[in-house]
Design a protein around this motif. Structure first.
Motif, mmCIF file in Angstrom:
data_model
loop_
_atom_site.group_PDB
_atom_site.id
_atom_site.type_symbol
_atom_site.label_atom_id
_atom_site.label_comp_id
_atom_site.label_asym_id
_atom_site.label_seq_id
_atom_site.Cartn_x
_atom_site.Cartn_y
_atom_site.Cartn_z
ATOM 1 N N HIS A 13 0.816 -1.213 0.000
ATOM 2 C CA HIS A 13 0.000 0.000 0.000
ATOM 3 C C HIS A 13 0.856 1.272 0.000
ATOM 4 O O HIS A 13 0.834 2.033 0.973
ATOM 5 N N PRO A 14 1.600 1.524 -1.083
ATOM 6 C CA PRO A 14 2.403 2.754 -1.133
ATOM 7 C C PRO A 14 1.513 3.987 -1.235
ATOM 8 O O PRO A 14 0.370 3.902 -1.688
ATOM 9 N N SER A 15 2.046 5.119 -0.821
ATOM 10 C CA SER A 15 1.291 6.363 -0.848
ATOM 11 C C SER A 15 2.140 7.483 -1.448
ATOM 12 O O SER A 15 3.236 7.768 -0.944
ATOM 13 N N ASP A 16 1.626 8.110 -2.493
ATOM 14 C CA ASP A 16 2.322 9.252 -3.081
ATOM 15 C C ASP A 16 2.373 10.426 -2.105
ATOM 16 O O ASP A 16 3.345 11.174 -2.069
ATOM 17 N N ALA A 17 1.321 10.587 -1.302
ATOM 18 C CA ALA A 17 1.286 11.682 -0.327
ATOM 19 C C ALA A 17 2.394 11.495 0.713
ATOM 20 O O ALA A 17 3.085 12.456 1.077
ATOM 21 N N VAL A 18 2.584 10.279 1.175
ATOM 22 C CA VAL A 18 3.638 10.005 2.155
ATOM 23 C C VAL A 18 5.001 10.224 1.508
ATOM 24 O O VAL A 18 5.896 10.820 2.105
ATOM 25 N N ARG A 19 5.166 9.767 0.256
ATOM 26 C CA ARG A 19 6.441 9.955 -0.444
ATOM 27 C C ARG A 19 6.772 11.444 -0.536
ATOM 28 O O ARG A 19 7.894 11.853 -0.290
ATOM 29 N N GLY A 20 5.791 12.256 -0.866
ATOM 30 C CA GLY A 20 6.018 13.693 -0.972
ATOM 31 C C GLY A 20 6.364 14.335 0.358
ATOM 32 O O GLY A 20 7.148 15.276 0.422
ATOM 33 N N ALA A 21 5.817 13.800 1.435
ATOM 34 C CA ALA A 21 6.040 14.386 2.758
ATOM 35 C C ALA A 21 7.356 13.958 3.405
ATOM 36 O O ALA A 21 8.026 14.762 4.046
ATOM 37 N N VAL A 22 7.723 12.675 3.242
ATOM 38 C CA VAL A 22 8.882 12.184 3.991
ATOM 39 C C VAL A 22 9.947 11.477 3.147
ATOM 40 O O VAL A 22 10.958 11.024 3.670
ATOM 41 N N GLY A 23 9.711 11.321 1.850
ATOM 42 C CA GLY A 23 10.737 10.739 0.985
ATOM 43 C C GLY A 23 10.669 9.239 0.792
ATOM 44 O O GLY A 23 11.559 8.651 0.199
ATOM 45 N N THR A 24 9.640 8.607 1.296
ATOM 46 C CA THR A 24 9.401 7.183 1.076
ATOM 47 C C THR A 24 7.898 6.988 0.974
ATOM 48 O O THR A 24 7.132 7.706 1.605
ATOM 49 N N SER A 25 7.485 6.025 0.153
ATOM 50 C CA SER A 25 6.049 5.842 -0.076
ATOM 51 C C SER A 25 5.360 5.068 1.039
ATOM 52 O O SER A 25 4.153 4.861 0.996
ATOM 53 N N SER A 26 6.114 4.651 2.038
ATOM 54 C CA SER A 26 5.534 3.915 3.156
ATOM 55 C C SER A 26 6.397 4.095 4.390
ATOM 56 O O SER A 26 7.625 4.068 4.297
ATOM 57 N N VAL A 27 5.751 4.256 5.523
ATOM 58 C CA VAL A 27 6.482 4.261 6.783
ATOM 59 C C VAL A 27 6.095 3.017 7.584
ATOM 60 O O VAL A 27 6.939 2.170 7.868
ATOM 61 N N ALA A 28 4.823 2.852 7.931
ATOM 62 C CA ALA A 28 4.417 1.755 8.806
ATOM 63 C C ALA A 28 4.737 0.388 8.198
ATOM 64 O O ALA A 28 5.404 -0.437 8.838
ATOM 65 N N GLU A 29 4.276 0.125 6.977
ATOM 66 C CA GLU A 29 4.525 -1.183 6.374
ATOM 67 C C GLU A 29 6.009 -1.396 6.101
ATOM 68 O O GLU A 29 6.562 -2.461 6.403
ATOM 69 N N ALA A 30 6.669 -0.397 5.543
ATOM 70 C CA ALA A 30 8.084 -0.539 5.219
ATOM 71 C C ALA A 30 8.930 -0.729 6.478
ATOM 72 O O ALA A 30 9.852 -1.546 6.493
ATOM 73 N N ALA A 31 8.631 -0.001 7.541
ATOM 74 C CA ALA A 31 9.395 -0.148 8.785
ATOM 75 C C ALA A 31 9.181 -1.532 9.394
ATOM 76 O O ALA A 31 10.118 -2.141 9.901
ATOM 77 N N ALA A 32 7.952 -2.033 9.338
ATOM 78 C CA ALA A 32 7.677 -3.377 9.856
ATOM 79 C C ALA A 32 8.438 -4.438 9.073
ATOM 80 O O ALA A 32 8.911 -5.417 9.635
ATOM 81 N N LEU A 33 8.575 -4.225 7.771
ATOM 82 C CA LEU A 33 9.213 -5.211 6.888
ATOM 83 C C LEU A 33 10.696 -4.968 6.643
ATOM 84 O O LEU A 33 11.347 -5.775 5.976
ATOM 85 N N ALA A 34 11.246 -3.884 7.141
ATOM 86 C CA ALA A 34 12.619 -3.496 6.806
ATOM 87 C C ALA A 34 13.654 -4.570 7.114
ATOM 88 O O ALA A 34 14.645 -4.684 6.408
ATOM 89 N N GLY A 35 13.466 -5.345 8.112
ATOM 90 C CA GLY A 35 14.417 -6.402 8.442
ATOM 91 C C GLY A 35 14.088 -7.725 7.799
ATOM 92 O O GLY A 35 14.642 -8.751 8.152
ATOM 93 N N GLY A 36 13.165 -7.705 6.836
ATOM 94 C CA GLY A 36 12.716 -8.945 6.213
ATOM 95 C C GLY A 36 11.479 -9.463 6.909
ATOM 96 O O GLY A 36 11.011 -8.893 7.886
ATOM 97 N N GLY A 37 10.933 -10.518 6.392
ATOM 98 C CA GLY A 37 9.784 -11.144 7.038
ATOM 99 C C GLY A 37 8.526 -11.091 6.221
ATOM 100 O O GLY A 37 8.551 -10.876 5.006
#
Length: 162
Positions: free
Chosen positions: A79-103
C-alpha cells in the motif's frame, strides 16, 4: 522456529502515546496477537524521537528502531502512498518499517480514526534463525546468522560438521 513480531509505526508530529499505543493494541487484538509478543517498534528515523512514539515503545517494553527514508523506500509494500512519499521521501512508513528487516506482513497498514490519520501501524513477523541463550535484545538477535559451533555441540552433543 522462532519469530519476532515487529510493529511499524507512522506518526504525525505531536501525536500522543495513548493514540500510538491504542492503535497498536487494537491492531494486535484484532489479529489475535498478544501485545507481549511484540519485540520491536520500528519507524522512520525522523519520527524516532517523537515523544508519543518513544513513550509507546517504552510502555510496550521494547526497543524503538528508526530507519532512514532511503532504506524504507527500498522495501516493497502493498500500500504505497504518493502523499507520504512527498512528505517524507518514502512511499511507506508503517509497512516498510515493519518489513525493513525482512519477514512477512501479518497486518497491512491500519490508520487511526480521524482525518488526516495521525497514526498508522502495520505488523510483520521476522524469522529468527539463531536463538542465543541469555539474549536480552539488540541488533545481533535480529540478524539471521548460523548458530555458533558451541550451540551445535550443546544441541547434538557433537561438533558440527562443515
Amino acid at each position: 522456529m522462532t519469530w519476532l513480531v515487529v510493529v511499524g509505526v507512522g506518526a504525525g508530529r505531536g501525536v500522543s502515546a495513548d493514540a500510538v499505543l491504542g492503535l497498536i493494541e487494537e491492531t494486535l487484538r484484532e489479529a489475535g496477537l498478544p501485545v507481549g509478543e511484540v519485540a520491536e517498534v520500528a519507524t522512520l528515523d525522523t519520527k524516532a524521537d517523537e515523544p508519543g512514539v518513544v513513550a509507546a515503545a517504552a510502555r510496550l517494553g521494547v526497543p524503538l528502531r528508526g530507519y532512514a527514508a532511503r532504506e524504507l523506500a527500498r522495501v516493497a509494500v502493498p500500500h504505497p502512498s504518493d502523499a507520504v512519499r512527498g512528505a517524507v521521501g518514502t512511499s511507506s512508513v508503517a509497512e516498510a518499517a515493519a518489513l525493513a528487516g525482512g519477514g512477512e506482513l501479518l497486518v497491512p497498514k491500519r490508520k487511526a480514526a480521524g482525518r488526516p490519520a495521525r497514526v498508522t501501524c502495520a505488523v510483520a513477523r521476522r524469522r529468527l534463525l539463531n536463538v542465543v541463550p541469555g539474549y536480552t535484545g539488540g541488533e545481533t538477535a535480529l540478524t539471521a546468522r548460523p548458530a555458533p559451533e558451541s550451540l551445535d555441540r550443546e544441541r547434538t552433543g557433537s561438533p558440527s560438521t562443515p
